[in-house]
Every structure is written in structure tokens, then in C-alpha cells.
Design a protein around this motif. Structure first.
Motif, PDB file in Angstrom:
ATOM      1  N   PHE A 366       0.822  -1.206   0.000  1.00  0.00           N
ATOM      2  CA  PHE A 366       0.000   0.000   0.000  1.00  0.00           C
ATOM      3  C   PHE A 366       0.858   1.258   0.000  1.00  0.00           C
ATOM      4  O   PHE A 366       0.447   2.311  -0.517  1.00  0.00           O
ATOM      5  CB  PHE A 366      -0.976   0.009   1.192  1.00  0.00           C
ATOM      6  N   TRP A 367       2.072   1.167   0.572  1.00  0.00           N
ATOM      7  CA  TRP A 367       2.959   2.321   0.550  1.00  0.00           C
ATOM      8  C   TRP A 367       3.406   2.635  -0.877  1.00  0.00           C
ATOM      9  O   TRP A 367       3.619   3.797  -1.230  1.00  0.00           O
ATOM     10  CB  TRP A 367       4.169   2.071   1.438  1.00  0.00           C
ATOM     11  N   TYR A 369       1.651   2.268  -3.601  1.00  0.00           N
ATOM     12  CA  TYR A 369       0.568   3.005  -4.248  1.00  0.00           C
ATOM     13  C   TYR A 369       0.525   4.451  -3.753  1.00  0.00           C
ATOM     14  O   TYR A 369       0.321   5.387  -4.530  1.00  0.00           O
ATOM     15  CB  TYR A 369      -0.771   2.320  -3.986  1.00  0.00           C
ATOM     16  N   ILE A 370       0.697   4.634  -2.453  1.00  0.00           N
ATOM     17  CA  ILE A 370       0.636   5.980  -1.878  1.00  0.00           C
ATOM     18  C   ILE A 370       1.759   6.852  -2.426  1.00  0.00           C
ATOM     19  O   ILE A 370       1.537   8.008  -2.828  1.00  0.00           O
ATOM     20  CB  ILE A 370       0.707   5.911  -0.335  1.00  0.00           C
ATOM     21  N   VAL A 371       2.971   6.311  -2.460  1.00  0.00           N
ATOM     22  CA  VAL A 371       4.123   7.091  -2.924  1.00  0.00           C
ATOM     23  C   VAL A 371       3.976   7.439  -4.402  1.00  0.00           C
ATOM     24  O   VAL A 371       4.156   8.604  -4.807  1.00  0.00           O
ATOM     25  CB  VAL A 371       5.429   6.312  -2.672  1.00  0.00           C
ATOM     26  N   GLY A 373       1.258   7.536  -6.236  1.00  0.00           N
ATOM     27  CA  GLY A 373       0.143   8.459  -6.431  1.00  0.00           C
ATOM     28  C   GLY A 373       0.510   9.873  -6.037  1.00  0.00           C
ATOM     29  O   GLY A 373       0.151  10.844  -6.722  1.00  0.00           O
ATOM     30  N   SER A 374       1.244  10.018  -4.957  1.00  0.00           N
ATOM     31  CA  SER A 374       1.661  11.347  -4.508  1.00  0.00           C
ATOM     32  C   SER A 374       2.598  12.005  -5.512  1.00  0.00           C
ATOM     33  O   SER A 374       2.473  13.203  -5.808  1.00  0.00           O
ATOM     34  CB  SER A 374       2.354  11.242  -3.139  1.00  0.00           C
TER      35      SER A 374
END
Length: 393
Positions: A366-367, A369-371, A373-374
Motif C-alpha cells: 500500500f505504501w 501506491y501511496i508514494v 500516487g503522490s
């Protein structure tokens, strides 16, 4: 009176001299960001910059880079293609079925797979260009259709293993001597392009940087290229898929910068109405762009399927998002009319580096995807902000 004229000419001359040292801030920012990511992960994990891991990194980024090369043309023309990920899964599944289930040899499998990608690009491009259906809707529908056809045609099972000859397309390495030949050839091409651009600017009266600075640029580029060859040869050699990325990047860079077709694509994305009034056949150009994009998606599918030696039902999932992100990170504007092939390839390398580094660190998925996406949001923000500043300046 002459004094005022001299002052004016002096100001103009100083301005021209200053522009000679103008640099592409966006390009150097991308390279700096990539190097920063590499330094960070090398400090966090000693294996990141090892020859083994770098070889895997360039293998992993190859499919995304090829997708991004095709996506650049689509976005520059003012459109989007959400179907390339599912198209990778479908064409890769077709290649695997022909090779595994029907014992087709490698060459016919490659030709049929690429032809199917081009045919799908023709259908989607025709609907978009000649029936004025928004590309977002057409390719979103294609994303669902292609994934459904893949599930139905394969029975939702993994198709494996591929023949050894087909696997070489995605998992082979060139010999050390061939690698050095490739590196020297790349260095010569890079030097030729730099010197040619300098000569062209001189011919048309533009300012150029001092010749020693040009030589320094060639030397630094050569050091990177030959250093890359040395590191790759210390493991197994340069991956064949990465060589395909370099060749395709050179071909499409030439098309985008040095052909009438390429200039017209930028004109269409920059100002469609002006392009139409200037006599550009917009419909035909948009159709061609989607054919090229989907053909490259089929090539990426062959590389991915060959590297895995199997066609899986999840192949290509979210690949369209990675390709779009690579383009945007590489400087392609979602507003159309701006973007480079080289920038997209660097963007793909940034995305692959993040995936690879976070995987080495055993970070939760999930990290990732977060990174990513950011970073995508930040890249779009920078693009919009820079455009607004240009309008107000």
C-alpha cells in the motif's frame, strides 16, 4: 543617438548571450530526482546499486517504458488511452496461447501479436477520430472488454510455459563484446546529436554554449553510457528488452522531432483549431497515433509475457496508470501539445526505481501506491503551475 543605439545593442547582445546558457530545468530536475532516489535507496539497502539489482531494474522498467513511449504521442495529441494495460494482458495471452497450446513458432507469434495490437488500435482510433466518441470512454470500454476477452479465451488460467526461443525476447542478455559495441555506438550517436544541434543553432544564428562545455557534456554522457555497459557486463550483460527500449525511444524521438507527422501531432495537441485551419488532417493523425500506441502495447506484452514465461490473468493490471504517470513525471502535459519520448523513458525508470527500492525494503504494497500516487499528483501540479506562470509572465 549612436550612444543610445550602442547601449541598446549591448543590452540585446547580453540578453542573447544569456539565453545561450539556458538549460532545460525540467529535464535536469527529472535526472536529479532519479539520482536522488537511487542515492536514497542505496543508503537504505546495500544491494540496490548492485549489478544484479540494476539489471533487474532495467528489465522491470522495459514494458512500462515502451507503453509510455506510445502514450506520449496520445497525450501530446490531446487524448488518453486507458486500455493499454488490459491490451497488454490480452495480446500477451494470445501470444502464450498460440505458442503453448498450438505450438506456433516464435516469429509467427510475434507477427500475429503485433498485428492484433495494430488492428485494435485502428478500431479504437477510428471510433475516436471519425465518430468523435471521447477517447476516455472508448478506451475505458476497451479496458473492460479486453480484460473480459482474456478471461473468456483462456478460461481464467495461467498459460505456461513458453518455448525457450520466445522467452529470449524478455529474458535474454547480449554478450559482453556486443554490449561494448552497443555502448560505443550509443556514445557516437549521442555525440553526433549534440554536435549536430550545435551546428544547426550556429547556422541559424542562435546562441550556443562554449565549445569546451559541449565537449564536457559529451564526455559526461559517454561516462554514463560506458559505465552502464561495464556494470551490466559485470552481471550477465545488457538485457535485450532494454536495448529494445533504447531503439524504440530513438525511433520515436526522431519521428516526433524530425518528421512532419511528429510536428503535426504537437500542433494538434497545442491548438486543434489552428491545426485544422492550417490544413492538418486531424482525424488521420489521431487514428495513426492510436495505432502506434496499441502496437507498442502489443510489443510490451510480448516482453512482459516472455520475461514471466507465462500469460497470467493479472498481467498488465494498472499498467496504463504506470505509463501515464511515467509520461507526466517525464514532462508530458495532460493538456496536450508538450512532452518528450526521452522524458517518458526517464519517468518509467523513476517509477520502476520506486517499485524496486520499496520492494527491497520489504515495504507494504500500500505504501507503493501511496508514494507513486503522490508523485503523480505533484508532477501534474508542477506542470499546471509552470503553465500558469508562463501565461502571467
Amino acid at each position: 543617438m549612436s550612444t543610445n543605439s550602442d547601449v541598446t545593442l549591448s543590452k540585446v547582445g547580453s540578453k542573447r548571450k544569456f539565453t545561450g546558457f539556458k538549460i532545460d530545468v525540467r529535464a535536469y530536475t527529472m535526472i536529479g530526482a532519479l539520482l536522488s532516489i537511487w542515492v536514497l535507496f542505496s543508503l537504505l539497502h546495500e544491494r540496490f546499486l548492485s549489478a544484479t539489482n540494476l539489471s533487474n531494474l532495467f528489465l522491470q522498467m522495459s514494458a512500462t517504458a515502451i507503453l509510455a513511449i506510445g502514450m506520449v504521442l496520445v497525450i501530446v495529441a490531446g487524448h488518453i488511452d486507458l486500455s493499454v494495460g488490459s491490451l497488454v494482458g490480452l495480446t500477451g495471452g494470445i501470444a502464450a496461447m498460440l505458442n503453448v497450446w498450438y505450438d506456433w513458432p516464435t516469429v509467427p507469434v510475434i507477427l500475429v501479436t503485433v498485428a492484433i495490437g495494430a488492428a485494435i488500435g485502428f478500431v479504437q482510433g477510428w471510433i475516436i477520430a471519425y465518430r468523435a466518441v471521447p477517447a476516455f470512454i472508448v478506451t475505458l470500454g476497451g479496458m473492460l472488454i479486453f480484460r473480459g476477452v482474456l478471461f473468456g479465451s483462456t478460461g481464467s488460467v495461467t498459460v505456461a510455459p513458453l518455448s525457450p526461443s520466445l522467452r529470449t525476447l524478455g529474458a535474454a542478455y547480449v554478450a559482453d563484446i556486443a554490449g561494448w559495441v552497443f555502448g560505443i555506438a550509443a556514445l557516437l550517436v549521442a555525440a553526433y546529436l549534440v554536435l549536430r544541434k550545435r551546428a544547426s543553432r550556429i547556422q541559424y544564428g542562435f546562441d550556443v554554449s562554449p565549445f569546451p562545455l559541449t565537449i564536457l557534456r559529451i564526455v559526461v554522457t559517454g561516462a554514463f553510457i560506458l559505465g552502464f555497459v561495464y556494470i551490466m557486463n559485470s552481471y550477465k550483460g545488457i538485457p535485450v528488452p532494454f536495448i529494445m527500449v533504447v531503439v524504440l525511444a530513438l525511433v520515436f524521438t526522431f519521428i516526433s522531432k524530425n518528421t512532419t507527422f511528429g510536428r503535426q501531432i504537437y500542433a494538434i495537441g497545442g491548438n486543434p483549431e489552428a491545426a485544422r485551419l492550417s490544413g492538418i488532417n486531424i482525424k488521420r493523425r489521431v487514428l495513426t497515433v492510436f495505432i502506434l500506441c496499441n502496437t507498442l502495447a502489443a510489443i510490451a506484452a510480448l516482453i512482459l509475457t516472455a520475461r514471466l514465461s507465462a500469460a497470467t490473468m493479472s498481467a498488465g493490471q494498472t499498467a496504463e496508470l504506470d505509463a501515464i504517470a511515467a509520461c507526466v513525471i517525464g514532462g508530458t502535459s495532460l493538456m496536450g501539445g508538450a512532452g518528450t519520448i526521452v522524458g517518458a523513458v526517464i519517468g518509467a525508470l523513476v517509477m520502476a526505481s520506486l517499485d524496486n527500492g520499496m520492494s527491497l525494503m520489504n515495504m507494504e504494497s500500500f505504501w507503493q501506491y501511496i508514494v507513486k500516487g503522490s508523485i503523480l499528483i505533484l508532477a501534474v501540479y508542477i506542470d499546471i503551475y509552470s503553465r500558469q506562470r508562463k501565461k502571467t509572465s
